[in-house]
Design a protein around this motif. Sequence first.
Motif, PDB file in Angstrom:
ATOM      1  N   MET A   2       0.816  -1.195   0.000  1.00 17.08           N
ATOM      2  CA  MET A   2       0.000   0.000   0.000  1.00 17.08           C
ATOM      3  C   MET A   2       0.865   1.266   0.000  1.00 17.08           C
ATOM      4  N   ALA A   3       2.067   1.168   0.531  1.00 16.97           N
ATOM      5  CA  ALA A   3       2.947   2.333   0.590  1.00 16.97           C
ATOM      6  C   ALA A   3       3.261   2.877  -0.804  1.00 16.97           C
ATOM      7  N   TRP A   4       3.408   1.972  -1.765  1.00 17.38           N
ATOM      8  CA  TRP A   4       3.708   2.418  -3.127  1.00 17.38           C
ATOM      9  C   TRP A   4       2.505   3.115  -3.756  1.00 17.38           C
ATOM     10  N   VAL A   5       1.320   2.666  -3.435  1.00 13.35           N
ATOM     11  CA  VAL A   5       0.108   3.343  -3.920  1.00 13.35           C
ATOM     12  C   VAL A   5       0.042   4.753  -3.325  1.00 13.35           C
ATOM     13  N   PHE A   6       0.320   4.853  -2.030  1.00  7.83           N
ATOM     14  CA  PHE A   6       0.329   6.168  -1.388  1.00  7.83           C
ATOM     15  C   PHE A   6       1.371   7.081  -2.031  1.00  7.83           C
ATOM     16  N   LEU A   7       2.521   6.521  -2.372  1.00  5.46           N
ATOM     17  CA  LEU A   7       3.574   7.314  -2.990  1.00  5.46           C
ATOM     18  C   LEU A   7       3.166   7.784  -4.383  1.00  5.46           C
ATOM     19  N   LEU A   8       2.505   6.929  -5.146  1.00  2.71           N
ATOM     20  CA  LEU A   8       2.008   7.333  -6.464  1.00  2.71           C
ATOM     21  C   LEU A   8       0.948   8.428  -6.336  1.00  2.71           C
ATOM     22  N   LEU A   9       0.082   8.289  -5.348  1.00  3.03           N
ATOM     23  CA  LEU A   9      -0.916   9.334  -5.109  1.00  3.03           C
ATOM     24  C   LEU A   9      -0.251  10.649  -4.698  1.00  3.03           C
ATOM     25  N   ALA A  10       0.799  10.554  -3.907  1.00  4.58           N
ATOM     26  CA  ALA A  10       1.544  11.749  -3.503  1.00  4.58           C
ATOM     27  C   ALA A  10       2.162  12.431  -4.723  1.00  4.58           C
ATOM     28  N   GLY A  11       2.732  11.644  -5.615  1.00  2.00           N
ATOM     29  CA  GLY A  11       3.308  12.203  -6.843  1.00  2.00           C
ATOM     30  C   GLY A  11       2.253  12.847  -7.722  1.00  2.00           C
ATOM     31  N   ALA A  12       1.098  12.198  -7.839  1.00  2.00           N
ATOM     32  CA  ALA A  12      -0.002  12.774  -8.619  1.00  2.00           C
ATOM     33  C   ALA A  12      -0.497  14.067  -7.972  1.00  2.00           C
ATOM     34  N   GLY A  13      -0.528  14.091  -6.648  1.00  2.00           N
ATOM     35  CA  GLY A  13      -0.916  15.315  -5.947  1.00  2.00           C
ATOM     36  C   GLY A  13       0.063  16.449  -6.200  1.00  2.00           C
ATOM     37  N   GLU A  14       1.333  16.113  -6.247  1.00  2.00           N
ATOM     38  CA  GLU A  14       2.366  17.110  -6.527  1.00  2.00           C
ATOM     39  C   GLU A  14       2.181  17.707  -7.922  1.00  2.00           C
ATOM     40  N   MET A  15       1.931  16.836  -8.887  1.00  2.00           N
ATOM     41  CA  MET A  15       1.697  17.307 -10.256  1.00  2.00           C
ATOM     42  C   MET A  15       0.447  18.183 -10.325  1.00  2.00           C
ATOM     43  N   THR A  16      -0.597  17.757  -9.657  1.00  2.00           N
ATOM     44  CA  THR A  16      -1.855  18.508  -9.649  1.00  2.00           C
ATOM     45  C   THR A  16      -1.665  19.870  -8.990  1.00  2.00           C
ATOM     46  N   ALA A  17      -0.926  19.896  -7.894  1.00  2.00           N
ATOM     47  CA  ALA A  17      -0.663  21.161  -7.207  1.00  2.00           C
ATOM     48  C   ALA A  17       0.075  22.131  -8.133  1.00  2.00           C
ATOM     49  N   MET A  18       1.075  21.647  -8.853  1.00  2.00           N
ATOM     50  CA  MET A  18       1.831  22.518  -9.755  1.00  2.00           C
ATOM     51  C   MET A  18       0.968  22.998 -10.918  1.00  2.00           C
ATOM     52  N   PHE A  19       0.099  22.126 -11.413  1.00  2.00           N
ATOM     53  CA  PHE A  19      -0.807  22.487 -12.499  1.00  2.00           C
ATOM     54  C   PHE A  19      -1.700  23.657 -12.071  1.00  2.00           C
ATOM     55  N   PHE A  20      -2.316  23.537 -10.899  1.00  2.00           N
ATOM     56  CA  PHE A  20      -3.198  24.598 -10.428  1.00  2.00           C
ATOM     57  C   PHE A  20      -2.426  25.837  -9.971  1.00  2.00           C
ATOM     58  N   LEU A  21      -1.195  25.636  -9.516  1.00  2.00           N
ATOM     59  CA  LEU A  21      -0.364  26.778  -9.157  1.00  2.00           C
ATOM     60  C   LEU A  21      -0.107  27.645 -10.394  1.00  2.00           C
ATOM     61  N   LYS A  22       0.152  26.996 -11.511  1.00  2.00           N
ATOM     62  CA  LYS A  22       0.338  27.725 -12.771  1.00  2.00           C
ATOM     63  C   LYS A  22      -0.943  28.472 -13.141  1.00  2.00           C
ATOM     64  N   LEU A  23      -2.083  27.807 -13.014  1.00  2.00           N
ATOM     65  CA  LEU A  23      -3.363  28.429 -13.357  1.00  2.00           C
ATOM     66  C   LEU A  23      -3.738  29.562 -12.397  1.00  2.00           C
ATOM     67  N   SER A  24      -3.199  29.535 -11.187  1.00  2.00           N
ATOM     68  CA  SER A  24      -3.572  30.545 -10.182  1.00  2.00           C
ATOM     69  C   SER A  24      -2.997  31.925 -10.476  1.00  2.00           C
ATOM     70  N   ASP A  25      -2.056  32.007 -11.419  1.00  2.00           N
ATOM     71  CA  ASP A  25      -1.464  33.291 -11.800  1.00  2.00           C
ATOM     72  C   ASP A  25      -0.897  34.015 -10.579  1.00  2.00           C
TER      73      ASP A  25
END
Length: 104
Positions: free
Chosen positions: A1-24
């Motif tokens: 399960m730790a690897w699933v959590f890590l993949l979710l963490a990575g996806a969250g990081e990507m999502t955060a950066m995506f919205f950070l760019k959109l936040s201007d």
Amino acid sequence: MAWVFLLLAGAGEMTAMFFLKLSDGFRKRVPAVFAILAGGASFYFLSLSLNELPIGTAYAIWTGIGSAGTVLLGIFFFKEKTNRKKIAFITCIIAGVIGLKMVS
């Protein structure tokens, strides 16, 4: 399960950066809120993965997923320029993440 959590963490990081760019620069509230929520979720899932995975391995993979994924998001969604060298180095990051997974 730790690897699933890590993949979710990575996806969250990507999502955060995506919205950070959109936040201007946090001038647009809705994307800024999503960036903060995604960043928090990323840290939360990273912390869960650390219950079983070594911190060095987890952090390296988390940053690798976030870095490579964010570069790809920039290319596909924000039409950032790319070239062979950029693709080659992204491939190196991905290969490093895969290598760390194989030895862990």
